[in-house]
Design a protein around this motif. Structure first.
Motif: not given
Length: 344
Positions: A227-233
């Protein structure tokens, strides 16, 4: 109550976690110790959630490995596509002597001029592209016919080329799929030469590069889900497409390339650092309590439940530990109950 998703780092170390917390005074209490006569300073709810045990790594957003964009024509470069431009079938990659070099889609590289009476797989590939660009009046096969030449003349007229009906070697460049310009290797005014790349290109979809070394806590192999998470997303699903050796200029080790299917939902720009969670275990729709709610009872663990009738200790079976929460199972336990939290 709506289920929540909790991501953590523990998992197999349930006993270790409780021992450490007990040492710090945050859990693992002995249920035989003197019970409080009133509700403790703090309680927490029993929640229903999905627990995820994951290792978190840092990744960098990009567009994958770059490849040289081949050139076959000699002359002066008069225009070159900009870095970041997407090049698809029919687009102009650059101009030599103010004449376009056109991108087409195909696996077979151009290796000879195409003219009437030429036959072969390269003819069929070119005719497929010509038809896809909207030109008709010929049969798509392995024979370059007079009808093909007539359609080519119309194509040449639209491009501002001499209407010869012959496709010169170097006038088109085949790529397997649409590409994105990564870098200009030459500038307008430079001399183009056969075999000298004018551009380097990448794929058009964003990927994530994760650097691996001997200290990486979990191996990443092709096909592994992350799972990939960008900042604030919100996180998006990813899959490890491959693992390569570090290139020149990169830190030693290996690099895992993660593909992202939901490009629209992936809110990260090129060069941005993102969190990559490698999921090791998941428990869906389970009851959870804070780890600091655990009590040490005979042959296991329990929680101290508070309600209108007072307080009571309920033995529980523990499962997955994740980010301060622990999966618990007990016939007497239900979502929404309040449990005592120690050491607060």
């Amino acid at each position: 109550m709506t289920a929540r998703v909790v991501i953590g780092l523990t998992g197999a170390a349930a006993a270790v976690a409780v021992v450490v917390l007990a040492t710090l005074g945050y859990g693992g209490r002995d249920a035989s110790s003197e019970a409080p006569l009133v509700q403790p300073p703090k309680t927490a709810p029993v929640t229903r959630a999905t627990l995820v045990d994951a290792v978190h790594l840092s990744g960098t957003v990009g567009y994958g490995n770059s490849e040289p964009f081949p050139g076959r024509l000699a002359g002066t470069l008069t225009q070159i596509a900009e870095p970041g431009d997407a090049l698809d079938r029919g687009d102009v990659a650059y101009r030599v002597d103010d004449r376009p070099v056109v991108v087409l889609i195909g696996e077979l590289p151009a290796y000879r001029p195409l003219a009437v009476a030429t036959t072969g797989a390269d003819v069929a590939q070119f005719e497929q592209n010509l038809r896809a660009l909207g030109y008709e009046g010929f049969t798509v096969d392995e024979e370059y016919s007079e009808a093909t030449a007539a359609a080519v003349k119309r194509w040449q007229a639209d491009l501002g080329l001499d209407e010869t009906g012959i496709v010169d070697l170097g006038r088109v460049v085949y790529v397997p799929a649409p590409v994105r310009v990564a870098k200009r290797e030459q500038r307008a005014g430079d001399q183009a030469a056969p075999g000298t790349p004018v551009l380097t290109v990448t794929g058009t979809t964003r990927t994530v590069a994760v650097r691996l070394d001997d200290k990486t806590a979990v191996p990443l192999k092709p096909g592994a889900k992350v799972q990939v998470r960008a900042s604030g997303a919100k996180p998006v699903d990813g899959v490890v497409a491959g693992v390569r050796a570090a290139e020149e200029g990169e830190q030693p080790g290996k690099v895992a390339m993660v593909g992202i299917k939901d490009q629209r939902g992936f809110k990260a720009a090129e060069g941005e650092q993102v969190d990559v969670a490698v999921v090791r275990a998941t428990r869906k729709d389970v009851l959870t309590v804070p780890i600091v709610a655990l009590l040490a009872v005979a042959d296991g663990y329990g929680v101290e439940v508070f309600g209108a009738g007072g307080r009571r200790v309920v033995p529980v079976t523990v499962g997955l530990f994740a980010q301060g929460q622990v999966e618990v199972t007990a016939p007497e336990l239900a979502e929404g109950m309040r449990v005592g939290v120690a050491g607060q």
